[in-house]
Design a protein around this motif. Sequence first.
Motif, PDB file in Angstrom:
ATOM      1  N   LYS A   1       0.845  -1.476   0.054  1.00 24.39           N
ATOM      2  CA  LYS A   1      -0.384   0.215   0.114  1.00 24.39           C
ATOM      3  C   LYS A   1       1.302   1.330   0.175  1.00 24.39           C
ATOM      4  CE  LYS A   1      -4.167   1.816   1.352  1.00 24.39           C
ATOM      5  NZ  LYS A   1      -5.527   1.577   2.009  1.00 24.39           N
ATOM      6  N   LEU A   2       0.899   2.000  -1.644  1.00 26.45           N
ATOM      7  CA  LEU A   2       1.859   3.457  -1.213  1.00 26.45           C
ATOM      8  C   LEU A   2       0.581   4.151  -1.816  1.00 26.45           C
ATOM      9  CD1 LEU A   2       4.250   4.165  -1.605  1.00 26.45           C
ATOM     10  CD2 LEU A   2       4.176   3.197  -4.466  1.00 26.45           C
ATOM     11  N   ALA A   3       0.998   5.268  -1.045  1.00 24.25           N
ATOM     12  CA  ALA A   3       0.507   6.571  -0.918  1.00 24.25           C
ATOM     13  C   ALA A   3      -1.394   6.192  -1.855  1.00 24.25           C
ATOM     14  CB  ALA A   3       0.597   7.137  -2.202  1.00 24.25           C
ATOM     15  N   GLY A   4      -1.652   5.111  -0.546  1.00 28.08           N
ATOM     16  CA  GLY A   4      -3.700   4.929  -0.199  1.00 28.08           C
ATOM     17  C   GLY A   4      -3.970   4.174  -1.778  1.00 28.08           C
ATOM     18  N   GLU A   5      -2.776   4.030  -2.678  1.00 29.54           N
ATOM     19  CA  GLU A   5      -3.186   2.866  -3.358  1.00 29.54           C
ATOM     20  C   GLU A   5      -2.290   1.776  -2.910  1.00 29.54           C
ATOM     21  OE1 GLU A   5      -1.897   4.710  -7.137  1.00 29.54           O
ATOM     22  OE2 GLU A   5      -3.799   5.839  -7.053  1.00 29.54           O
ATOM     23  N   VAL A   6      -3.325   0.564  -3.934  1.00 23.22           N
ATOM     24  CA  VAL A   6      -2.585  -0.618  -4.119  1.00 23.22           C
ATOM     25  C   VAL A   6      -1.498  -0.935  -5.107  1.00 23.22           C
ATOM     26  CG1 VAL A   6      -2.549  -3.660  -3.643  1.00 23.22           C
ATOM     27  CG2 VAL A   6      -3.952  -1.771  -2.642  1.00 23.22           C
ATOM     28  N   TRP A   7       0.021  -1.294  -4.600  1.00 22.43           N
ATOM     29  CA  TRP A   7       0.888  -1.173  -6.055  1.00 22.43           C
ATOM     30  C   TRP A   7       1.072  -2.431  -5.920  1.00 22.43           C
ATOM     31  CZ3 TRP A   7       3.207   2.156  -9.102  1.00 22.43           C
ATOM     32  CH2 TRP A   7       2.714   3.412  -9.482  1.00 22.43           C
ATOM     33  N   SER A   8       1.546  -4.005  -7.190  1.00 20.61           N
ATOM     34  CA  SER A   8       2.515  -5.130  -7.112  1.00 20.61           C
ATOM     35  C   SER A   8       3.691  -4.171  -7.139  1.00 20.61           C
ATOM     36  CB  SER A   8       2.104  -5.117  -8.456  1.00 20.61           C
ATOM     37  OG  SER A   8       3.003  -4.239  -9.303  1.00 20.61           O
ATOM     38  N   ALA A   9       4.448  -5.549  -6.709  1.00 17.36           N
ATOM     39  CA  ALA A   9       6.127  -4.861  -5.716  1.00 17.36           C
ATOM     40  C   ALA A   9       7.016  -5.896  -6.122  1.00 17.36           C
ATOM     41  CB  ALA A   9       5.648  -4.496  -4.150  1.00 17.36           C
ATOM     42  N   ARG A  10       8.000  -5.593  -6.323  1.00 21.97           N
ATOM     43  CA  ARG A  10       9.247  -6.421  -6.017  1.00 21.97           C
ATOM     44  C   ARG A  10      10.187  -6.169  -5.173  1.00 21.97           C
ATOM     45  NH1 ARG A  10      13.108  -5.367  -9.979  1.00 21.97           N
ATOM     46  NH2 ARG A  10      12.518  -3.992 -11.102  1.00 21.97           N
ATOM     47  N   PRO A  11      11.034  -7.098  -4.552  1.00 21.35           N
ATOM     48  CA  PRO A  11      12.220  -6.081  -4.154  1.00 21.35           C
ATOM     49  C   PRO A  11      13.351  -5.695  -4.739  1.00 21.35           C
ATOM     50  CG  PRO A  11      11.948  -8.861  -3.654  1.00 21.35           C
ATOM     51  CD  PRO A  11      11.380  -8.336  -4.715  1.00 21.35           C
ATOM     52  N   LEU A  12      13.987  -4.869  -4.491  1.00 24.66           N
ATOM     53  CA  LEU A  12      15.189  -4.577  -4.960  1.00 24.66           C
ATOM     54  C   LEU A  12      16.531  -5.711  -5.307  1.00 24.66           C
ATOM     55  CD1 LEU A  12      16.817  -2.023  -6.531  1.00 24.66           C
ATOM     56  CD2 LEU A  12      18.024  -1.359  -4.101  1.00 24.66           C
ATOM     57  N   ASP A  13      16.631  -6.225  -4.062  1.00 21.44           N
ATOM     58  CA  ASP A  13      17.387  -7.505  -4.202  1.00 21.44           C
ATOM     59  C   ASP A  13      16.132  -9.161  -4.387  1.00 21.44           C
ATOM     60  OD1 ASP A  13      19.596  -9.810  -4.232  1.00 21.44           O
ATOM     61  OD2 ASP A  13      19.561  -9.376  -1.740  1.00 21.44           O
ATOM     62  N   SER A  14      16.911  -9.644  -5.174  1.00 23.46           N
ATOM     63  CA  SER A  14      15.071 -10.304  -5.235  1.00 23.46           C
ATOM     64  C   SER A  14      15.685 -11.641  -4.517  1.00 23.46           C
ATOM     65  CB  SER A  14      16.168 -11.423  -6.998  1.00 23.46           C
ATOM     66  OG  SER A  14      17.597 -11.373  -7.205  1.00 23.46           O
ATOM     67  N   GLY A  15      17.259 -11.815  -3.680  1.00 25.65           N
ATOM     68  CA  GLY A  15      17.126 -12.712  -2.694  1.00 25.65           C
ATOM     69  C   GLY A  15      16.276 -12.534  -0.868  1.00 25.65           C
ATOM     70  N   GLN A  16      15.541 -10.983  -0.937  1.00 24.33           N
ATOM     71  CA  GLN A  16      15.616 -10.862  -0.073  1.00 24.33           C
ATOM     72  C   GLN A  16      13.534 -10.900  -0.101  1.00 24.33           C
ATOM     73  OE1 GLN A  16      15.815  -6.326  -0.016  1.00 24.33           O
ATOM     74  NE2 GLN A  16      16.599  -6.071   2.043  1.00 24.33           N
ATOM     75  N   SER A  17      12.662 -10.821   0.840  1.00 20.98           N
ATOM     76  CA  SER A  17      11.514 -11.674   1.459  1.00 20.98           C
ATOM     77  C   SER A  17      10.649 -10.189   2.217  1.00 20.98           C
ATOM     78  CB  SER A  17      11.249 -12.732   1.133  1.00 20.98           C
ATOM     79  OG  SER A  17      11.901 -12.952   2.446  1.00 20.98           O
ATOM     80  N   PHE A  18       9.992  -9.538   1.902  1.00 19.03           N
ATOM     81  CA  PHE A  18       9.255  -8.825   2.557  1.00 19.03           C
ATOM     82  C   PHE A  18       8.385  -9.705   3.152  1.00 19.03           C
ATOM     83  CE2 PHE A  18      11.776  -5.933   0.222  1.00 19.03           C
ATOM     84  CZ  PHE A  18      12.846  -5.624   1.629  1.00 19.03           C
ATOM     85  N   GLU A  19       7.510  -9.624   4.893  1.00 21.73           N
ATOM     86  CA  GLU A  19       5.889 -10.167   5.464  1.00 21.73           C
ATOM     87  C   GLU A  19       5.070  -9.254   5.502  1.00 21.73           C
ATOM     88  OE1 GLU A  19       5.661 -13.616   5.215  1.00 21.73           O
ATOM     89  OE2 GLU A  19       7.811 -13.552   5.201  1.00 21.73           O
ATOM     90  N   ALA A  20       3.978  -9.119   4.847  1.00 19.99           N
ATOM     91  CA  ALA A  20       2.490  -8.298   5.903  1.00 19.99           C
ATOM     92  C   ALA A  20       2.605  -7.204   7.056  1.00 19.99           C
ATOM     93  CB  ALA A  20       1.590  -9.070   5.139  1.00 19.99           C
ATOM     94  N   GLY A  21       2.420  -6.199   6.580  1.00 23.16           N
ATOM     95  CA  GLY A  21       2.858  -5.414   8.270  1.00 23.16           C
ATOM     96  C   GLY A  21       4.099  -4.807   8.004  1.00 23.16           C
ATOM     97  N   GLN A  22       5.351  -5.213   7.185  1.00 28.41           N
ATOM     98  CA  GLN A  22       6.234  -4.780   7.303  1.00 28.41           C
ATOM     99  C   GLN A  22       6.242  -3.192   6.681  1.00 28.41           C
ATOM    100  OE1 GLN A  22       8.761  -7.802   6.128  1.00 28.41           O
ATOM    101  NE2 GLN A  22      10.291  -7.033   7.140  1.00 28.41           N
ATOM    102  N   GLN A  23       7.256  -1.740   7.253  1.00 31.51           N
ATOM    103  CA  GLN A  23       7.317  -1.236   6.084  1.00 31.51           C
ATOM    104  C   GLN A  23       8.706  -1.160   5.269  1.00 31.51           C
ATOM    105  OE1 GLN A  23       5.019   1.461   6.914  1.00 31.51           O
ATOM    106  NE2 GLN A  23       6.528   2.822   7.214  1.00 31.51           N
ATOM    107  N   VAL A  24       8.219  -0.622   3.621  1.00 28.47           N
ATOM    108  CA  VAL A  24       9.541  -1.271   3.057  1.00 28.47           C
ATOM    109  C   VAL A  24       9.763   0.973   2.489  1.00 28.47           C
ATOM    110  CG1 VAL A  24       8.761  -3.429   2.677  1.00 28.47           C
ATOM    111  CG2 VAL A  24       8.360  -1.929   1.667  1.00 28.47           C
TER     112      VAL A  24
END
Length: 142
Positions: free
Chosen positions: A106-129
Amino acid sequence: MDIDAWVWWLVGAVGLGIPLVMTAMPEFGMLAVGAVAAAVVAALGGGVAAQTIVFAAVSVALIAVVRPIAARHRSQRPQLASGVDALKGRSAVVLERVDAFGGRIKLAGEVWSARPLDSGQSFEAGQQVDVVEIDGATAVVM
């Protein structure tokens, strides 16, 4: 039929205005302003020498003063970012796990598809990125 000199200067100014509109080169506009100034001198009764000197002086002064100012403004980057440029560097909240296969934020009030900058990283729901860039309709986060 004898046409006054000021009319010829105005015809010249219009003639210089045509390439200004066609090519968007401001120098033609500055020369046109010089021609209008020479027309004023001619209308006030100035001789051919005075008209020519005023045309040259006004045209050269405008080119020497206005052109560098315009070039400086043209080369400056806009102060306010807009569109996707305004989203870079902003924080977002992960809605669905973001990994090399995708995810949602959720970015600026909208839902966006996302991918990490480093393909080895992952982020779980609720985390700030943080959004690094926007690639098409996908936010690249870290």
